[in-house]
Design a protein around this motif. Structure first.
Motif, PDB file in Angstrom:
ATOM      1  N   LEU A  34      38.821  64.058   2.505  1.00 39.86           N
ATOM      2  CA  LEU A  34      38.113  65.139   3.209  1.00 39.86           C
ATOM      3  C   LEU A  34      39.177  65.944   3.943  1.00 39.86           C
ATOM      4  O   LEU A  34      39.886  65.410   4.820  1.00 39.86           O
ATOM      5  CB  LEU A  34      37.109  64.567   4.218  1.00 39.86           C
ATOM      6  CG  LEU A  34      35.891  63.863   3.617  1.00 39.86           C
ATOM      7  CD1 LEU A  34      35.021  63.296   4.746  1.00 39.86           C
ATOM      8  CD2 LEU A  34      35.072  64.813   2.736  1.00 39.86           C
ATOM      9  N   HIS A  35      39.319  67.210   3.570  1.00 42.81           N
ATOM     10  CA  HIS A  35      40.323  68.090   4.174  1.00 42.81           C
ATOM     11  C   HIS A  35      39.713  68.702   5.437  1.00 42.81           C
ATOM     12  O   HIS A  35      38.734  69.447   5.363  1.00 42.81           O
ATOM     13  CB  HIS A  35      40.691  69.173   3.156  1.00 42.81           C
ATOM     14  CG  HIS A  35      41.787  70.084   3.585  1.00 42.81           C
ATOM     15  ND1 HIS A  35      43.119  69.762   3.459  1.00 42.81           N
ATOM     16  CD2 HIS A  35      41.754  71.324   4.133  1.00 42.81           C
ATOM     17  CE1 HIS A  35      43.859  70.772   3.902  1.00 42.81           C
ATOM     18  NE2 HIS A  35      43.051  71.727   4.332  1.00 42.81           N
ATOM     19  N   VAL A  36      40.287  68.374   6.580  1.00 48.81           N
ATOM     20  CA  VAL A  36      39.738  68.844   7.856  1.00 48.81           C
ATOM     21  C   VAL A  36      40.737  69.802   8.498  1.00 48.81           C
ATOM     22  O   VAL A  36      41.861  69.412   8.845  1.00 48.81           O
ATOM     23  CB  VAL A  36      39.465  67.659   8.813  1.00 48.81           C
ATOM     24  CG1 VAL A  36      38.827  68.163  10.104  1.00 48.81           C
ATOM     25  CG2 VAL A  36      38.570  66.623   8.149  1.00 48.81           C
ATOM     26  N   ASP A  37      40.338  71.052   8.637  1.00 50.87           N
ATOM     27  CA  ASP A  37      41.209  72.076   9.208  1.00 50.87           C
ATOM     28  C   ASP A  37      41.092  72.080  10.722  1.00 50.87           C
ATOM     29  O   ASP A  37      40.004  72.260  11.271  1.00 50.87           O
ATOM     30  CB  ASP A  37      40.827  73.453   8.648  1.00 50.87           C
ATOM     31  CG  ASP A  37      41.229  73.603   7.192  1.00 50.87           C
ATOM     32  OD1 ASP A  37      42.404  73.358   6.882  1.00 50.87           O
ATOM     33  OD2 ASP A  37      40.370  73.971   6.373  1.00 50.87           O
ATOM     34  N   VAL A  38      42.218  71.885  11.393  1.00 50.78           N
ATOM     35  CA  VAL A  38      42.271  71.968  12.858  1.00 50.78           C
ATOM     36  C   VAL A  38      43.003  73.261  13.209  1.00 50.78           C
ATOM     37  O   VAL A  38      44.140  73.457  12.789  1.00 50.78           O
ATOM     38  CB  VAL A  38      43.026  70.743  13.446  1.00 50.78           C
ATOM     39  CG1 VAL A  38      43.228  70.903  14.943  1.00 50.78           C
ATOM     40  CG2 VAL A  38      42.270  69.459  13.131  1.00 50.78           C
ATOM     41  N   CYS A  67      44.038  65.694   7.328  1.00 58.72           N
ATOM     42  CA  CYS A  67      43.927  66.667   8.414  1.00 58.72           C
ATOM     43  C   CYS A  67      45.023  67.724   8.326  1.00 58.72           C
ATOM     44  O   CYS A  67      46.214  67.392   8.304  1.00 58.72           O
ATOM     45  CB  CYS A  67      44.014  65.918   9.746  1.00 58.72           C
ATOM     46  SG  CYS A  67      43.640  66.975  11.128  1.00 58.72           S
ATOM     47  N   HIS A  68      44.616  68.975   8.287  1.00 59.99           N
ATOM     48  CA  HIS A  68      45.553  70.104   8.200  1.00 59.99           C
ATOM     49  C   HIS A  68      45.641  70.730   9.583  1.00 59.99           C
ATOM     50  O   HIS A  68      44.706  71.377  10.044  1.00 59.99           O
ATOM     51  CB  HIS A  68      45.021  71.104   7.150  1.00 59.99           C
ATOM     52  CG  HIS A  68      45.862  72.320   7.000  1.00 59.99           C
ATOM     53  ND1 HIS A  68      45.429  73.410   6.275  1.00 59.99           N
ATOM     54  CD2 HIS A  68      47.097  72.643   7.466  1.00 59.99           C
ATOM     55  CE1 HIS A  68      46.367  74.347   6.310  1.00 59.99           C
ATOM     56  NE2 HIS A  68      47.380  73.904   7.035  1.00 59.99           N
ATOM     57  N   PHE A  69      46.774  70.516  10.222  1.00 54.17           N
ATOM     58  CA  PHE A  69      46.975  70.858  11.620  1.00 54.17           C
ATOM     59  C   PHE A  69      47.577  72.250  11.741  1.00 54.17           C
ATOM     60  O   PHE A  69      48.777  72.429  11.547  1.00 54.17           O
ATOM     61  CB  PHE A  69      47.959  69.816  12.179  1.00 54.17           C
ATOM     62  CG  PHE A  69      47.528  69.178  13.456  1.00 54.17           C
ATOM     63  CD1 PHE A  69      46.355  68.450  13.530  1.00 54.17           C
ATOM     64  CD2 PHE A  69      48.316  69.290  14.602  1.00 54.17           C
ATOM     65  CE1 PHE A  69      45.972  67.849  14.718  1.00 54.17           C
ATOM     66  CE2 PHE A  69      47.933  68.691  15.794  1.00 54.17           C
ATOM     67  CZ  PHE A  69      46.759  67.972  15.844  1.00 54.17           C
ATOM     68  N   MET A  70      46.756  73.239  12.089  1.00 56.60           N
ATOM     69  CA  MET A  70      47.247  74.620  12.228  1.00 56.60           C
ATOM     70  C   MET A  70      47.250  74.989  13.701  1.00 56.60           C
ATOM     71  O   MET A  70      46.345  75.663  14.196  1.00 56.60           O
ATOM     72  CB  MET A  70      46.334  75.578  11.441  1.00 56.60           C
ATOM     73  CG  MET A  70      46.497  75.487   9.949  1.00 56.60           C
ATOM     74  SD  MET A  70      45.137  76.285   9.076  1.00 56.60           S
ATOM     75  CE  MET A  70      44.005  74.907   8.952  1.00 56.60           C
ATOM     76  N   VAL A  71      48.268  74.482  14.415  1.00 57.07           N
ATOM     77  CA  VAL A  71      48.307  74.668  15.869  1.00 57.07           C
ATOM     78  C   VAL A  71      49.739  74.931  16.317  1.00 57.07           C
ATOM     79  O   VAL A  71      50.687  74.545  15.644  1.00 57.07           O
ATOM     80  CB  VAL A  71      47.780  73.410  16.614  1.00 57.07           C
ATOM     81  CG1 VAL A  71      46.389  73.024  16.153  1.00 57.07           C
ATOM     82  CG2 VAL A  71      48.719  72.223  16.440  1.00 57.07           C
ATOM     83  N   VAL A 177      48.114  71.323  -2.521  1.00 54.97           N
ATOM     84  CA  VAL A 177      48.009  72.784  -2.509  1.00 54.97           C
ATOM     85  C   VAL A 177      46.693  73.193  -1.863  1.00 54.97           C
ATOM     86  O   VAL A 177      45.667  72.526  -2.034  1.00 54.97           O
ATOM     87  CB  VAL A 177      48.143  73.369  -3.937  1.00 54.97           C
ATOM     88  CG1 VAL A 177      49.587  73.262  -4.422  1.00 54.97           C
ATOM     89  CG2 VAL A 177      47.204  72.700  -4.933  1.00 54.97           C
ATOM     90  N   ASP A 178      46.729  74.301  -1.117  1.00 55.99           N
ATOM     91  CA  ASP A 178      45.585  74.686  -0.282  1.00 55.99           C
ATOM     92  C   ASP A 178      45.424  76.204  -0.256  1.00 55.99           C
ATOM     93  O   ASP A 178      46.374  76.924   0.088  1.00 55.99           O
ATOM     94  CB  ASP A 178      45.823  74.152   1.145  1.00 55.99           C
ATOM     95  CG  ASP A 178      44.641  74.378   2.075  1.00 55.99           C
ATOM     96  OD1 ASP A 178      43.552  74.765   1.607  1.00 55.99           O
ATOM     97  OD2 ASP A 178      44.822  74.149   3.294  1.00 55.99           O
ATOM     98  N   GLY A 179      44.229  76.660  -0.596  1.00 54.77           N
ATOM     99  CA  GLY A 179      43.893  78.079  -0.497  1.00 54.77           C
ATOM    100  C   GLY A 179      43.672  78.728  -1.843  1.00 54.77           C
ATOM    101  O   GLY A 179      44.589  78.830  -2.654  1.00 54.77           O
TER     102      GLY A 179
HETATM  103 ZN    ZN Z   1      43.610  73.595   4.995  1.00 54.65          ZN
END
Ligand code: ZN
Ligand code: DX5
Length: 223
Positions: A34-38, A67-71, A177-179
């Motif tokens: 489960l890909h979880v965007d933060v 978990c994809h950490f965008m912070v 890969v994402d997007g």
């Molecule tokens: Zn993502």
């Protein structure tokens, strides 16, 4: 050698009221992650999921959290999340001044630490951290929003990342890969060496039978 790509279903693409329905379906279909965007509203211009959400989600399913950490200042925010051994966490190269320290911290906890690189991030940054990672998350769009179009050069970039990792003596480091990972883009990225494919609005969160949408995606990635 047979190489089967894995799917990471992007939770932010499920309507708020439908998340658990989707999760149950993903369990039936043996979806791997489960890909979880933060998102913190500064590293990317959007806000999404915090520690309580991730904790609750973890308690409700056996599917592994990715978990994809965008912070910004990831070194502080990482500690708010009780990441567990076996889970995956991707940190953006530009999200902290202490990227090696953060990756090392995660690996020592048994978490699979990954470095995330934006479309404009040079792949050479991997040279300094390849010893401290389990994987690389290559962004095929500039992150923050679902439903964007792929940045074209990121397809062959995945091949360059694969070759660089191999040349650094790290054939075991995998690529996610994402997007805008449509079925068509997934097939191209699989050919370049990608291993894990985020599934968002471009593939499985759309009109149609979920089982068939997942099957089409799997077919493009070596199944
Ligand atoms: Zn993502
Ligand atoms: C991009 C997000 C992705 C996104 C992928 O910032 O990290 O998870 O939801 O979905 P689509 O297929 O809509 O690009």
């Amino acid at each position: 050698m047979e190489r089967k790509g894995k799917i990471a279903a992007s939770v932010m693409c499920a309507g708020f009221d439908q998340i658990m329905d989707y999760v149950r379906r993903f369990e039936e279909e043996n979806i791997e992650y489960l890909h979880v965007d933060v998102m913190d509203g500064t590293f990317v211009p959007n806000l999404a999921y915090g520690p309580d959400f991730v904790k609750r989600l973890r308690s409700l399913t056996s599917i592994t959290i990715d978990c994809h950490f965008m912070v910004d200042r990831a070194e502080e925010k990482l500690k708010w999340f009780d990441f567990q051994p076996g889970e995956q966490v991707s940190l953006h190269y530009e999200g902290t001044c202490h990227i090696q320290k953060c990756l090392d911290y995660l690996q020592k906890k048994g978490v699979k630490a990954m470095i995330a690189i934006n479309p404009g991030t040079p792949i050479q940054v991997l040279e300094e951290v390849a010893d401290y990672i389990s994987g690389v998350l290559v962004l095929n769009v500039n992150p923050g929003f679902a439903g964007q179009k792929i940045v074209p050069h990121t397809i062959e970039k995945v091949g360059r990342v694969r070759r660089l990792l191999d040349s650094l003596g790290h054939p075991e480091v995998y690529i996610e890969v994402d997007g805008n990972i449509t079925v068509e883009n997934a097939a191209k990225l699989y050919a370049q060496g990608a291993d894990i494919f985020v599934a968002g609005t471009s593939s499985i969160f759309r009109e149609g039978d979920l089982k068939e949408l997942i099957a089409a995606k799997r077919k493009a990635i070596g199944w």
